[in-house]
Design an enzyme around this catalytic site. Structure first.
Site, PDB file in Angstrom:
ATOM      1  N   ASP A  42       0.984  -1.378  -0.011  1.00 26.06           N
ATOM      2  CA  ASP A  42      -0.046  -0.030   0.104  1.00 26.06           C
ATOM      3  C   ASP A  42       0.922   1.276   0.122  1.00 26.06           C
ATOM      4  O   ASP A  42       1.915   1.200   0.735  1.00 26.06           O
ATOM      5  CB  ASP A  42      -0.820  -0.162   1.423  1.00 26.06           C
ATOM      6  N   ASP A  90      -5.111   2.468  -3.156  1.00 25.70           N
ATOM      7  CA  ASP A  90      -3.708   2.623  -3.488  1.00 25.70           C
ATOM      8  C   ASP A  90      -3.206   1.216  -2.889  1.00 25.70           C
ATOM      9  O   ASP A  90      -1.915   1.290  -2.277  1.00 25.70           O
ATOM     10  CB  ASP A  90      -2.977   3.753  -2.724  1.00 25.70           C
TER      11      ASP A  90
HETATM   12  N1  LIG Z   1      -5.420   8.990  -7.240  1.00 25.08           N
HETATM   13  C1  LIG Z   1      -6.230   8.236  -6.643  1.00 25.08           C
HETATM   14  N2  LIG Z   1      -6.430   8.233  -5.407  1.00 25.08           N
HETATM   15  C2  LIG Z   1      -7.156   7.311  -4.843  1.00 25.08           C
HETATM   16  C3  LIG Z   1      -7.662   6.149  -5.802  1.00 25.08           C
HETATM   17  N3  LIG Z   1      -8.475   5.413  -5.005  1.00 25.08           N
HETATM   18  C4  LIG Z   1      -8.288   5.876  -3.794  1.00 25.08           C
HETATM   19  N4  LIG Z   1      -7.365   7.061  -3.583  1.00 25.08           N
HETATM   20  C5  LIG Z   1      -7.096   7.621  -2.669  1.00 25.08           C
HETATM   21  O1  LIG Z   1      -5.942   7.090  -1.923  1.00 25.08           O
HETATM   22  C6  LIG Z   1      -5.994   7.515  -0.862  1.00 25.08           C
HETATM   23  C7  LIG Z   1      -5.768   6.279   0.196  1.00 25.08           C
HETATM   24  O2  LIG Z   1      -5.446   6.625   1.435  1.00 25.08           O
HETATM   25  P1  LIG Z   1      -5.428   5.644   2.643  1.00 25.08           P
HETATM   26  O3  LIG Z   1      -4.960   4.300   2.116  1.00 25.08           O
HETATM   27  O4  LIG Z   1      -6.482   5.521   3.474  1.00 25.08           O
HETATM   28  O5  LIG Z   1      -4.389   6.393   3.652  1.00 25.08           O
HETATM   29  P2  LIG Z   1      -2.988   6.639   3.055  1.00 25.08           P
HETATM   30  O6  LIG Z   1      -3.076   8.275   2.899  1.00 25.08           O
HETATM   31  O7  LIG Z   1      -2.424   6.119   1.948  1.00 25.08           O
HETATM   32  O8  LIG Z   1      -2.077   6.375   4.187  1.00 25.08           O
HETATM   33  P3  LIG Z   1      -1.450   5.112   4.894  1.00 25.08           P
HETATM   34  O9  LIG Z   1      -2.151   4.074   4.040  1.00 25.08           O
HETATM   35  O10 LIG Z   1      -1.877   5.088   6.218  1.00 25.08           O
HETATM   36  O11 LIG Z   1      -0.060   5.264   4.762  1.00 25.08           O
HETATM   37  C8  LIG Z   1      -7.460   8.169  -0.310  1.00 25.08           C
HETATM   38  O12 LIG Z   1      -7.154   9.601  -0.200  1.00 25.08           O
HETATM   39  C9  LIG Z   1      -8.098   7.801  -1.581  1.00 25.08           C
HETATM   40  O13 LIG Z   1      -9.279   8.748  -1.692  1.00 25.08           O
HETATM   41  C10 LIG Z   1      -7.381   6.437  -7.224  1.00 25.08           C
HETATM   42  O14 LIG Z   1      -7.798   5.707  -7.976  1.00 25.08           O
HETATM   43  N5  LIG Z   1      -6.570   7.467  -7.209  1.00 25.08           N
END
Ligand SMILES: Nc1nc2c(ncn2[C@@H]2O[C@H](COP(=O)(O)OP(=O)(O)OP(=O)(O)O)[C@@H](O)[C@H]2O)c(=O)[nH]1
Length: 377
Positions: free
Chosen positions: A243, A286
Protein backbone atom coordinates in the site's frame (compact mmCIF):
# COMPACT_ATOMS: atom_id res chain seq x y z
CA UNK A 1 -15.65 -24.44 -67.48
CA UNK A 2 -13.90 -23.50 -64.23
CA UNK A 3 -12.50 -26.97 -63.53
CA UNK A 4 -9.82 -28.77 -65.54
CA UNK A 5 -11.06 -31.50 -67.84
CA UNK A 6 -9.03 -34.09 -65.95
CA UNK A 7 -10.65 -33.04 -62.67
CA UNK A 8 -14.08 -33.85 -64.01
CA UNK A 9 -13.33 -37.05 -65.91
CA UNK A 10 -11.56 -40.05 -64.50
CA UNK A 11 -9.23 -40.44 -67.46
CA UNK A 12 -7.35 -43.59 -66.27
CA UNK A 13 -10.67 -45.43 -65.69
CA UNK A 14 -12.11 -44.33 -69.02
CA UNK A 15 -8.88 -45.32 -70.78
CA UNK A 16 -9.22 -48.84 -69.36
CA UNK A 17 -12.79 -48.99 -70.69
CA UNK A 18 -11.75 -47.75 -74.13
CA UNK A 19 -8.87 -50.22 -74.28
CA UNK A 20 -11.24 -53.13 -73.68
CA UNK A 21 -13.61 -51.72 -76.28
CA UNK A 22 -10.76 -51.66 -78.79
CA UNK A 23 -9.74 -55.20 -77.83
CA UNK A 24 -13.33 -56.46 -78.36
CA UNK A 25 -14.05 -55.08 -81.81
CA UNK A 26 -10.84 -53.54 -83.11
CA UNK A 27 -12.24 -50.02 -83.34
CA UNK A 28 -10.18 -47.06 -82.23
CA UNK A 29 -11.26 -44.54 -79.63
CA UNK A 30 -10.28 -40.99 -78.84
CA UNK A 31 -11.53 -38.47 -76.32
CA UNK A 32 -10.76 -34.87 -77.20
CA UNK A 33 -11.76 -31.73 -75.36
CA UNK A 34 -13.03 -28.78 -77.40
CA UNK A 35 -9.54 -27.26 -77.53
CA UNK A 36 -8.41 -30.36 -79.43
CA UNK A 37 -6.38 -31.89 -76.56
CA UNK A 38 -6.35 -35.67 -76.82
CA UNK A 39 -7.07 -37.23 -73.40
CA UNK A 40 -7.67 -40.84 -74.48
CA UNK A 41 -6.34 -42.62 -77.51
CA UNK A 42 -6.65 -46.40 -78.02
CA UNK A 43 -6.06 -48.74 -80.96
CA UNK A 44 -5.17 -46.06 -83.47
CA UNK A 45 -4.35 -47.42 -86.91
CA UNK A 46 -0.71 -47.27 -88.09
CA UNK A 47 -1.94 -45.64 -91.31
CA UNK A 48 -2.98 -42.68 -89.19
CA UNK A 49 -0.23 -42.63 -86.52
CA UNK A 50 2.69 -43.44 -88.82
CA UNK A 51 1.57 -41.72 -92.02
CA UNK A 52 -1.43 -39.41 -92.06
CA UNK A 53 -0.75 -37.68 -88.75
CA UNK A 54 3.00 -37.43 -89.43
CA UNK A 55 3.07 -36.27 -93.01
CA UNK A 56 2.68 -32.52 -93.23
CA UNK A 57 0.18 -32.54 -96.09
CA UNK A 58 -2.03 -35.33 -94.72
CA UNK A 59 -1.74 -34.01 -91.14
CA UNK A 60 -3.25 -30.74 -92.36
CA UNK A 61 -6.15 -32.75 -93.75
CA UNK A 62 -6.50 -34.62 -90.42
CA UNK A 63 -6.84 -31.27 -88.68
CA UNK A 64 -9.35 -30.11 -91.29
CA UNK A 65 -11.35 -33.33 -90.80
CA UNK A 66 -11.22 -33.11 -86.99
CA UNK A 67 -12.42 -29.51 -87.10
CA UNK A 68 -15.22 -30.25 -89.56
CA UNK A 69 -16.53 -33.16 -87.51
CA UNK A 70 -16.30 -31.17 -84.25
CA UNK A 71 -18.21 -28.28 -85.85
CA UNK A 72 -21.01 -30.62 -86.90
CA UNK A 73 -21.32 -31.82 -83.31
CA UNK A 74 -21.27 -28.27 -82.04
CA UNK A 75 -24.43 -27.72 -84.06
CA UNK A 76 -26.17 -30.27 -81.82
CA UNK A 77 -25.96 -33.50 -83.84
CA UNK A 78 -26.31 -36.71 -81.85
CA UNK A 79 -23.38 -38.18 -83.72
CA UNK A 80 -21.62 -37.62 -86.97
CA UNK A 81 -20.19 -40.06 -89.51
CA UNK A 82 -17.55 -38.41 -91.61
CA UNK A 83 -15.43 -39.43 -94.57
CA UNK A 84 -12.05 -38.03 -93.60
CA UNK A 85 -9.96 -36.11 -96.08
CA UNK A 86 -7.42 -38.95 -96.14
CA UNK A 87 -10.02 -41.51 -97.24
CA UNK A 88 -11.04 -43.22 -93.97
CA UNK A 89 -14.27 -43.00 -92.00
CA UNK A 90 -14.52 -41.26 -88.62
CA UNK A 91 -17.44 -41.13 -86.24
CA UNK A 92 -17.84 -38.69 -83.34
CA UNK A 93 -20.27 -38.37 -80.48
CA UNK A 94 -20.54 -35.21 -78.34
CA UNK A 95 -20.19 -35.37 -74.57
CA UNK A 96 -22.36 -33.04 -72.53
CA UNK A 97 -21.92 -32.18 -68.89
CA UNK A 98 -25.31 -30.85 -67.90
CA UNK A 99 -26.19 -28.94 -71.04
CA UNK A 100 -22.66 -27.85 -71.80
CA UNK A 101 -20.86 -29.50 -74.69
CA UNK A 102 -17.38 -30.22 -73.29
CA UNK A 103 -15.76 -32.95 -75.38
CA UNK A 104 -16.10 -35.31 -78.31
CA UNK A 105 -15.71 -39.02 -78.28
CA UNK A 106 -14.33 -40.45 -81.52
CA UNK A 107 -14.08 -43.78 -83.16
CA UNK A 108 -13.12 -44.33 -86.76
CA UNK A 109 -10.09 -45.02 -88.91
CA UNK A 110 -12.08 -47.74 -90.64
CA UNK A 111 -13.74 -48.23 -94.02
CA UNK A 112 -17.27 -49.10 -95.04
CA UNK A 113 -15.99 -50.97 -98.10
CA UNK A 114 -12.78 -52.82 -98.93
CA UNK A 115 -10.08 -50.26 -99.64
CA UNK A 116 -9.76 -48.79 -103.10
CA UNK A 117 -6.11 -49.69 -103.57
CA UNK A 118 -5.56 -47.45 -106.54
CA UNK A 119 -6.90 -44.44 -104.58
CA UNK A 120 -4.55 -45.07 -101.65
CA UNK A 121 -1.64 -45.92 -103.97
CA UNK A 122 -2.16 -42.60 -105.65
CA UNK A 123 -2.43 -40.89 -102.22
CA UNK A 124 0.87 -42.43 -101.06
CA UNK A 125 2.55 -41.01 -104.14
CA UNK A 126 0.97 -37.62 -103.62
CA UNK A 127 2.09 -37.55 -100.00
CA UNK A 128 5.55 -38.76 -100.93
CA UNK A 129 5.52 -41.66 -98.43
CA UNK A 130 6.97 -45.12 -99.00
CA UNK A 131 4.36 -47.07 -100.92
CA UNK A 132 4.86 -50.62 -99.56
CA UNK A 133 4.72 -49.81 -95.81
CA UNK A 134 1.82 -47.44 -96.50
CA UNK A 135 -0.13 -50.15 -98.34
CA UNK A 136 0.72 -52.65 -95.54
CA UNK A 137 -0.75 -50.18 -93.01
CA UNK A 138 -3.83 -49.86 -95.21
CA UNK A 139 -4.34 -53.65 -95.03
CA UNK A 140 -4.78 -53.34 -91.24
CA UNK A 141 -7.65 -50.86 -91.55
CA UNK A 142 -10.84 -52.73 -90.62
CA UNK A 143 -13.91 -52.74 -92.82
CA UNK A 144 -17.28 -52.43 -91.05
CA UNK A 145 -20.72 -52.67 -92.54
CA UNK A 146 -23.14 -49.81 -91.91
CA UNK A 147 -25.16 -52.16 -89.67
CA UNK A 148 -22.12 -52.95 -87.55
CA UNK A 149 -21.38 -49.26 -87.22
CA UNK A 150 -24.98 -48.56 -86.21
CA UNK A 151 -24.66 -51.10 -83.39
CA UNK A 152 -21.32 -49.64 -82.35
CA UNK A 153 -22.81 -46.16 -82.42
CA UNK A 154 -25.74 -47.19 -80.23
CA UNK A 155 -23.19 -48.33 -77.68
CA UNK A 156 -20.98 -45.25 -78.09
CA UNK A 157 -23.86 -42.78 -77.78
CA UNK A 158 -24.91 -44.50 -74.53
CA UNK A 159 -21.29 -44.51 -73.34
CA UNK A 160 -20.87 -40.81 -74.16
CA UNK A 161 -24.05 -40.07 -72.24
CA UNK A 162 -22.81 -42.06 -69.24
CA UNK A 163 -19.44 -40.29 -69.37
CA UNK A 164 -21.30 -36.95 -69.39
CA UNK A 165 -23.46 -37.96 -66.44
CA UNK A 166 -20.41 -39.12 -64.48
CA UNK A 167 -18.76 -35.79 -65.28
CA UNK A 168 -21.85 -33.93 -64.07
CA UNK A 169 -21.91 -35.86 -60.81
CA UNK A 170 -18.23 -35.15 -60.30
CA UNK A 171 -18.71 -31.48 -61.16
CA UNK A 172 -21.57 -31.18 -58.67
CA UNK A 173 -19.37 -32.78 -56.03
CA UNK A 174 -16.50 -30.39 -56.81
CA UNK A 175 -18.86 -27.40 -56.60
CA UNK A 176 -20.30 -28.66 -53.35
CA UNK A 177 -16.92 -29.19 -51.76
CA UNK A 178 -15.81 -25.77 -52.96
CA UNK A 179 -18.92 -24.22 -51.39
CA UNK A 180 -18.09 -26.16 -48.25
CA UNK A 181 -14.49 -24.93 -48.39
CA UNK A 182 -15.64 -21.33 -48.75
CA UNK A 183 -18.08 -21.82 -45.89
CA UNK A 184 -15.40 -23.44 -43.71
CA UNK A 185 -12.96 -20.64 -44.44
CA UNK A 186 -15.63 -18.07 -43.47
CA UNK A 187 -16.37 -20.06 -40.33
CA UNK A 188 -12.67 -20.27 -39.48
CA UNK A 189 -12.30 -16.52 -39.99
CA UNK A 190 -15.33 -15.83 -37.80
CA UNK A 191 -14.03 -18.22 -35.11
CA UNK A 192 -10.66 -16.55 -34.98
CA UNK A 193 -12.30 -13.09 -34.89
CA UNK A 194 -14.47 -14.29 -32.03
CA UNK A 195 -11.39 -15.70 -30.29
CA UNK A 196 -9.62 -12.34 -30.58
CA UNK A 197 -12.74 -10.54 -29.33
CA UNK A 198 -13.07 -13.00 -26.45
CA UNK A 199 -9.40 -12.52 -25.52
CA UNK A 200 -9.85 -8.75 -25.63
CA UNK A 201 -12.96 -9.06 -23.49
CA UNK A 202 -11.22 -11.36 -21.01
CA UNK A 203 -8.30 -8.93 -20.84
CA UNK A 204 -10.71 -6.07 -20.20
CA UNK A 205 -12.50 -8.08 -17.55
CA UNK A 206 -9.27 -8.96 -15.77
CA UNK A 207 -7.30 -5.76 -16.19
CA UNK A 208 -7.14 -2.70 -14.00
CA UNK A 209 -7.87 0.24 -16.29
CA UNK A 210 -5.54 2.73 -14.58
CA UNK A 211 -2.37 0.66 -14.18
CA UNK A 212 -2.79 -2.21 -16.64
CA UNK A 213 -2.13 -4.63 -13.79
CA UNK A 214 -4.56 -7.43 -12.96
CA UNK A 215 -7.71 -6.25 -11.22
CA UNK A 216 -9.36 -7.35 -8.00
CA UNK A 217 -11.64 -9.83 -9.77
CA UNK A 218 -8.69 -11.56 -11.39
CA UNK A 219 -6.75 -11.53 -8.15
CA UNK A 220 -9.58 -13.22 -6.23
CA UNK A 221 -9.89 -15.92 -8.88
CA UNK A 222 -6.13 -16.52 -9.02
CA UNK A 223 -5.81 -16.60 -5.25
CA UNK A 224 -8.37 -19.41 -4.91
CA UNK A 225 -6.74 -21.37 -7.74
CA UNK A 226 -3.29 -20.98 -6.26
CA UNK A 227 -4.49 -21.98 -2.78
CA UNK A 228 -5.99 -25.17 -4.27
CA UNK A 229 -2.80 -25.89 -6.19
CA UNK A 230 -0.63 -25.29 -3.14
CA UNK A 231 -2.87 -27.64 -1.15
CA UNK A 232 -2.81 -30.38 -3.79
CA UNK A 233 0.97 -30.32 -4.33
CA UNK A 234 1.89 -29.22 -0.78
CA UNK A 235 3.63 -26.18 -2.23
CA UNK A 236 4.19 -22.97 -0.42
CA UNK A 237 2.50 -19.84 -1.68
CA UNK A 238 3.35 -16.32 -0.56
CA UNK A 239 0.87 -13.47 -0.64
CA UNK A 240 2.17 -9.93 -0.42
CA UNK A 241 -0.10 -6.93 0.09
CA UNK A 242 1.38 -3.48 -0.30
CA UNK A 243 0.00 0.00 0.00
CA UNK A 244 1.32 3.46 -0.82
CA UNK A 245 2.37 5.35 2.29
CA UNK A 246 0.41 8.50 3.02
CA UNK A 247 -1.07 8.52 -0.42
CA UNK A 248 -3.81 10.87 0.71
CA UNK A 249 -1.13 13.56 1.12
CA UNK A 250 -0.01 13.06 -2.49
CA UNK A 251 -3.59 13.48 -3.68
CA UNK A 252 -4.19 16.45 -1.45
CA UNK A 253 -0.92 18.14 -2.43
CA UNK A 254 -0.76 17.51 -6.18
CA UNK A 255 -4.30 16.54 -7.12
CA UNK A 256 -5.98 13.28 -7.99
CA UNK A 257 -4.59 13.17 -11.56
CA UNK A 258 -1.02 13.24 -10.34
CA UNK A 259 -1.97 10.70 -7.68
CA UNK A 260 -3.07 8.43 -10.53
CA UNK A 261 0.22 8.91 -12.34
CA UNK A 262 2.09 8.01 -9.15
CA UNK A 263 0.12 4.77 -8.94
CA UNK A 264 1.11 4.04 -12.54
CA UNK A 265 4.81 4.66 -11.80
CA UNK A 266 4.72 2.35 -8.81
CA UNK A 267 2.99 -0.34 -10.88
CA UNK A 268 5.69 -0.17 -13.53
CA UNK A 269 8.50 -0.47 -10.98
CA UNK A 270 6.90 -3.50 -9.35
CA UNK A 271 5.94 -5.19 -12.61
CA UNK A 272 9.46 -4.82 -14.01
CA UNK A 273 10.95 -6.42 -10.90
CA UNK A 274 8.90 -9.64 -10.92
CA UNK A 275 8.90 -12.99 -12.71
CA UNK A 276 6.15 -13.75 -15.24
CA UNK A 277 4.70 -16.37 -12.89
CA UNK A 278 4.08 -13.83 -10.15
CA UNK A 279 0.73 -12.06 -10.33
CA UNK A 280 0.62 -8.42 -9.41
CA UNK A 281 -2.80 -6.81 -9.06
CA UNK A 282 -4.29 -3.52 -7.97
CA UNK A 283 -6.92 -4.58 -5.48
CA UNK A 284 -8.06 -1.23 -4.14
CA UNK A 285 -7.36 2.53 -4.40
CA UNK A 286 -3.66 2.51 -3.47
CA UNK A 287 -3.54 -1.12 -2.45
CA UNK A 288 -1.79 -3.83 -4.41
CA UNK A 289 -1.11 -7.54 -4.12
CA UNK A 290 1.52 -9.94 -5.40
CA UNK A 291 1.03 -13.70 -5.52
CA UNK A 292 4.20 -15.78 -5.53
CA UNK A 293 3.30 -19.40 -6.34
CA UNK A 294 5.61 -22.26 -5.33
CA UNK A 295 7.71 -19.87 -3.29
CA UNK A 296 8.99 -19.78 0.30
CA UNK A 297 9.03 -16.44 2.07
CA UNK A 298 12.83 -16.42 2.51
CA UNK A 299 13.20 -16.57 -1.31
CA UNK A 300 11.38 -13.29 -1.84
CA UNK A 301 12.38 -11.30 1.20
CA UNK A 302 15.36 -9.75 -0.60
CA UNK A 303 13.33 -9.15 -3.76
CA UNK A 304 10.57 -7.30 -1.90
CA UNK A 305 13.11 -5.31 0.05
CA UNK A 306 14.76 -4.22 -3.21
CA UNK A 307 11.36 -3.25 -4.69
CA UNK A 308 10.60 -1.30 -1.52
CA UNK A 309 13.96 0.50 -1.81
CA UNK A 310 13.55 1.12 -5.53
CA UNK A 311 10.18 2.82 -4.97
CA UNK A 312 11.51 4.93 -2.11
CA UNK A 313 14.64 5.92 -4.05
CA UNK A 314 12.90 6.82 -7.27
CA UNK A 315 12.20 10.46 -7.87
CA UNK A 316 9.02 10.49 -9.89
CA UNK A 317 8.71 13.42 -12.27
CA UNK A 318 5.19 14.40 -13.27
CA UNK A 319 4.14 17.73 -14.78
CA UNK A 320 7.30 19.38 -13.46
CA UNK A 321 6.77 18.05 -9.94
CA UNK A 322 9.37 15.82 -8.38
CA UNK A 323 7.66 13.40 -6.09
CA UNK A 324 9.00 10.75 -3.78
CA UNK A 325 6.78 8.04 -2.34
CA UNK A 326 7.25 4.88 -0.38
CA UNK A 327 5.22 1.73 0.12
CA UNK A 328 4.71 -0.69 2.97
CA UNK A 329 4.64 -4.42 2.35
CA UNK A 330 3.05 -7.24 4.35
CA UNK A 331 3.58 -10.88 3.46
CA UNK A 332 2.17 -14.21 4.60
CA UNK A 333 2.84 -17.82 3.56
CA UNK A 334 0.12 -20.34 2.92
CA UNK A 335 1.98 -23.12 4.79
CA UNK A 336 1.59 -25.80 2.15
CA UNK A 337 -1.89 -24.65 1.28
CA UNK A 338 -3.24 -25.24 4.78
CA UNK A 339 -4.70 -21.75 5.10
CA UNK A 340 -7.94 -20.62 3.52
CA UNK A 341 -8.01 -17.59 1.22
CA UNK A 342 -9.53 -15.51 4.00
CA UNK A 343 -6.89 -16.58 6.54
CA UNK A 344 -4.05 -15.87 4.15
CA UNK A 345 -5.48 -12.45 3.29
CA UNK A 346 -5.95 -11.63 6.94
CA UNK A 347 -2.36 -12.58 7.79
CA UNK A 348 -0.90 -10.55 4.91
CA UNK A 349 -3.13 -7.62 5.86
CA UNK A 350 -2.01 -7.81 9.48
CA UNK A 351 1.62 -7.93 8.35
CA UNK A 352 1.00 -4.84 6.17
CA UNK A 353 -0.62 -3.09 9.11
CA UNK A 354 2.44 -4.08 11.15
CA UNK A 355 4.77 -2.55 8.53
CA UNK A 356 2.72 0.67 8.64
CA UNK A 357 2.80 0.72 12.46
CA UNK A 358 6.55 0.14 12.50
CA UNK A 359 7.10 3.36 10.51
CA UNK A 360 6.12 2.44 6.90
CA UNK A 361 8.52 2.00 3.91
CA UNK A 362 9.39 -1.56 4.90
CA UNK A 363 8.56 -5.19 4.35
CA UNK A 364 7.10 -7.29 7.12
CA UNK A 365 6.30 -10.99 7.12
CA UNK A 366 3.45 -12.29 9.26
CA UNK A 367 5.83 -14.54 11.26
CA UNK A 368 8.03 -11.59 12.33
CA UNK A 369 4.88 -9.72 13.27
CA UNK A 370 4.13 -12.56 15.68
CA UNK A 371 7.66 -12.30 17.14
CA UNK A 372 7.28 -8.53 17.55
CA UNK A 373 3.93 -9.04 19.23
CA UNK A 374 5.29 -11.70 21.57
CA UNK A 375 8.34 -9.55 22.40
CA UNK A 376 6.01 -6.69 23.24
CA UNK A 377 3.70 -8.82 25.32
N1 LIG B 1 -5.36 9.31 -7.18
C1 LIG B 1 -6.13 8.34 -6.74
N2 LIG B 1 -6.39 8.25 -5.43
C2 LIG B 1 -7.13 7.23 -4.98
C3 LIG B 1 -7.67 6.29 -5.84
N3 LIG B 1 -8.38 5.40 -5.10
C4 LIG B 1 -8.29 5.79 -3.84
N4 LIG B 1 -7.54 6.93 -3.74
C5 LIG B 1 -7.14 7.68 -2.58
O1 LIG B 1 -6.08 7.03 -1.92
C6 LIG B 1 -6.07 7.44 -0.62
C7 LIG B 1 -5.80 6.24 0.23
O2 LIG B 1 -5.56 6.67 1.52
P1 LIG B 1 -5.40 5.67 2.72
O3 LIG B 1 -4.93 4.35 2.20
O4 LIG B 1 -6.64 5.67 3.54
O5 LIG B 1 -4.31 6.31 3.58
P2 LIG B 1 -2.91 6.80 3.13
O6 LIG B 1 -2.97 8.26 2.97
O7 LIG B 1 -2.40 6.09 1.96
O8 LIG B 1 -2.07 6.47 4.38
P3 LIG B 1 -1.47 5.08 4.83
O9 LIG B 1 -2.09 4.02 3.98
O10 LIG B 1 -1.89 4.91 6.25
O11 LIG B 1 -0.03 5.20 4.67
C8 LIG B 1 -7.40 8.12 -0.34
O12 LIG B 1 -7.20 9.51 -0.29
C9 LIG B 1 -8.23 7.81 -1.57
O13 LIG B 1 -9.11 8.81 -1.92
C10 LIG B 1 -7.39 6.40 -7.24
O14 LIG B 1 -7.82 5.63 -8.05
N5 LIG B 1 -6.61 7.44 -7.61
Amino acid sequence: MKYAFTEIFDIPKLTELCESFTRINGTVTALLDLDGNVHIKTGWQPICTQFHRLNEKSAARCLESDTAIANKLAQGEKYNVYQCKNGLVDVAVPIYVGNQHVANFFTGQFLFQPADHSYFHQQAKELGVEIIPYMDALKKVPVFSEDEIKRIMTFLVALAQTIGEMGKARLDLLRLSEAERVQNAALKRKTSELKVAKQALEKLASEDALTGLCNRRYFDKTLSQEILRARRYQHSLVLCLFDVDKFKVINDTYGHGIGDAVLQHISTIVLNSLRKTDTVSRIGGDEFSILFPETENEHIEALLQSICNKIANTQIEINGYQIRVSCSFGTASSEGGNLSERELMERADRALYGAKSEGRNQVMHFSSLLQTTSLLS
